[in-house]
Write an enzyme that holds these catalytic residues in place. Structure first.
Site, short mmCIF file in Angstrom:
data_model
loop_
_atom_site.label_atom_id
_atom_site.label_comp_id
_atom_site.label_asym_id
_atom_site.label_seq_id
_atom_site.Cartn_x
_atom_site.Cartn_y
_atom_site.Cartn_z
N ARG A 94 25.74 64.46 66.00
CA ARG A 94 27.13 64.79 65.66
C ARG A 94 28.00 65.00 66.87
O ARG A 94 29.17 65.36 66.73
CB ARG A 94 27.18 66.10 64.88
CG ARG A 94 26.64 65.95 63.52
CD ARG A 94 27.07 67.13 62.72
NE ARG A 94 26.24 67.13 61.54
CZ ARG A 94 26.65 67.47 60.35
NH1 ARG A 94 27.85 67.89 60.16
NH2 ARG A 94 25.83 67.43 59.35
N ARG A 142 27.31 75.31 47.61
CA ARG A 142 26.98 75.65 48.98
C ARG A 142 27.99 76.64 49.53
O ARG A 142 29.18 76.52 49.26
CB ARG A 142 26.99 74.38 49.83
CG ARG A 142 25.62 74.01 50.32
CD ARG A 142 25.57 72.66 50.91
NE ARG A 142 26.36 72.51 52.12
CZ ARG A 142 26.39 71.40 52.85
NH1 ARG A 142 25.66 70.37 52.47
NH2 ARG A 142 27.13 71.32 53.93
P1 AP5 Z 1 25.34 69.08 56.54
O1 AP5 Z 1 24.50 69.66 55.50
O2 AP5 Z 1 24.87 67.88 57.27
O3 AP5 Z 1 26.77 68.88 55.92
P2 AP5 Z 1 27.93 67.81 56.15
O4 AP5 Z 1 27.81 66.83 57.25
O5 AP5 Z 1 29.09 68.70 56.20
O6 AP5 Z 1 27.79 66.87 54.98
P3 AP5 Z 1 27.65 67.28 53.52
O7 AP5 Z 1 26.23 67.62 53.19
O8 AP5 Z 1 28.68 68.34 53.22
O9 AP5 Z 1 28.15 65.98 52.76
P4 AP5 Z 1 27.51 64.57 52.52
O10 AP5 Z 1 28.21 63.57 53.37
O11 AP5 Z 1 26.02 64.61 52.58
O12 AP5 Z 1 28.03 64.34 51.04
P5 AP5 Z 1 27.24 64.41 49.64
O13 AP5 Z 1 26.37 63.20 49.50
O14 AP5 Z 1 26.64 65.75 49.43
O15 AP5 Z 1 25.67 70.19 57.68
C1 AP5 Z 1 26.05 71.51 57.33
C2 AP5 Z 1 26.27 72.33 58.58
O16 AP5 Z 1 25.05 72.38 59.35
C3 AP5 Z 1 27.32 71.79 59.56
O17 AP5 Z 1 28.61 72.19 59.22
C4 AP5 Z 1 26.84 72.41 60.89
O18 AP5 Z 1 27.19 73.75 60.98
C5 AP5 Z 1 25.33 72.33 60.76
N1 AP5 Z 1 24.77 71.08 61.31
C6 AP5 Z 1 24.09 70.11 60.62
N2 AP5 Z 1 23.72 69.12 61.45
C7 AP5 Z 1 24.18 69.46 62.69
C8 AP5 Z 1 24.14 68.82 63.96
N3 AP5 Z 1 23.54 67.63 64.14
N4 AP5 Z 1 24.72 69.46 65.01
C9 AP5 Z 1 25.30 70.65 64.87
N5 AP5 Z 1 25.40 71.30 63.69
C10 AP5 Z 1 24.83 70.72 62.61
O19 AP5 Z 1 28.49 64.21 48.64
C11 AP5 Z 1 29.43 65.23 48.47
C12 AP5 Z 1 29.77 65.36 46.96
O20 AP5 Z 1 30.39 64.15 46.51
C13 AP5 Z 1 28.53 65.55 46.05
O21 AP5 Z 1 28.89 66.37 44.97
C14 AP5 Z 1 28.22 64.13 45.54
O22 AP5 Z 1 27.58 64.13 44.28
C15 AP5 Z 1 29.63 63.55 45.45
N6 AP5 Z 1 29.65 62.11 45.76
C16 AP5 Z 1 29.07 61.50 46.85
N7 AP5 Z 1 29.32 60.18 46.82
C17 AP5 Z 1 30.07 59.95 45.70
C18 AP5 Z 1 30.64 58.78 45.11
N8 AP5 Z 1 30.51 57.59 45.69
N9 AP5 Z 1 31.37 58.91 43.97
C19 AP5 Z 1 31.53 60.14 43.41
N10 AP5 Z 1 31.00 61.29 43.89
C20 AP5 Z 1 30.28 61.18 45.02
#
Ligand code: AP5
Length: 219
Positions: A90, A162
């Site tokens: 990231r 979450r």
């Molecule tokens: P992390 O858990 O990785 O969260 P994020 O990057 O913020 O991503 P999300 O999990 O929120 O979203 P996603 O893209 O996976 O979407 P999803 O598929 O769930 O990280 C959390 C925290 O950890 C960070 O803020 C940081 O503090 C720390 N961290 C992690 N890695 C790090 C690193 N490398 N370095 C430093 N810190 C780190 O989809 C979202 C929603 O939309 C779901 O409800 C899903 O069902 C819906 N959805 C998805 N696609 C569709 C679609 N096509 N149509 C309709 N609905 C959809």
């Protein structure tokens, strides 16, 4: 014939990385590393790592690079076949550290998949998101609820919102992404391994775009 694929899923918080990861892992038989899920497990278990990470995560900030790279190095050493990195790297220092780790293992990245989704859509999806507290599987209260309320279809774990999906924290996470993670798009484009898919589409349509780019790479 190529089975040992190394793929990164890149995209803003809520872009749909976890959703696409589920499909990719199943189809291509990849080991899945979600740094977010690993950190949430550590927070829940109240390990020293979890205690350090919690304050950053709750504030919508990135956890320090050195904390994360140690976790990833251990995963890569143990991942024998192909793997999918979801949420790592990231930052540019994380990307450079990954290059070094892979070089040491005699491996290289095959693809970086950027899932690009409009910020307004992200905010509305995250407001409805539910996740399994055991395996991290993502759900959506309206468009993909668990079959049994509050229970994960896959592992039976507890499904809930979450902590960092509060509107204020989502805004902070999106700002962190723009500042620290978005530069990775250019980094990997220059290496010629990045392609972008449309995360605004329905889940299966976005996945179809990924599959058609990967072609028979995982066969
Ligand atoms: P992390 O858990 O990785 O969260 P994020 O990057 O913020 O991503 P999300 O999990 O929120 O979203 P996603 O893209 O996976 O979407 P999803 O598929 O769930 O990280 C959390 C925290 O950890 C960070 O803020 C940081 O503090 C720390 N961290 C992690 N890695 C790090 C690193 N490398 N370095 C430093 N810190 C780190 O989809 C979202 C929603 O939309 C779901 O409800 C899903 O069902 C819906 N959805 C998805 N696609 C569709 C679609 N096509 N149509 C309709 N609905 C959809």
């Amino acid at each position: 014939m190529k089975r040992n694929l190394k793929i990164i899923l890149l995209g803003a918080p809520g872009a749909g990385k976890g959703t696409q990861a589920e499909l990719l892992v199943e189809d291509f038989g990849l080991a899945h590393l979600s740094t977010g899920n690993l950190l949430r497990e550590a927070v829940a278990a109240e390990t020293p790592l979890g205690k350090e990470a919690a304050s950053y995560m709750d504030a919508g900030k990135l956890v320090p690079d050195q904390v994360i790279t140690g976790l990833v190095e251990e995963f890569l050493r143990n991942a024998k076949g192909g793997c999918l990195l979801d949420g790592f790297p990231r930052t540019l220092p994380q990307a450079r550290a990954l290059d070094q780790m892979l070089a040491k293992l005699g491996e290289k990245l095959d693809y970086v998949v950027e899932v690009r989704t409009d910020p307004e859509l992200i905010v509305s999806r995250l407001a409805q998101r539910l996740v399994c507290t055991s395996c991290g599987a993502p759900y959506h209260a309206q468009s993909k609820p668990p079959r049994q309320e509050g229970k994960c279809d896959g592992c039976g774990g507890k499904v809930e919102r979450r902590a960092d999906d509060a509107p204020e924290t989502i805004r902070r996470r999106l700002a962190e992404y723009q500042e620290k993670t978005a530069p990775l798009v250019a980094y990997y484009r220059e290496k010629g391994i990045l392609f972008t898919v449309d995360g605004n589409l329905a889940r299966a349509e976005t996945y179809q775009q990924i599959k058609s780019k990967l072609g028979d790479a995982g066969e």
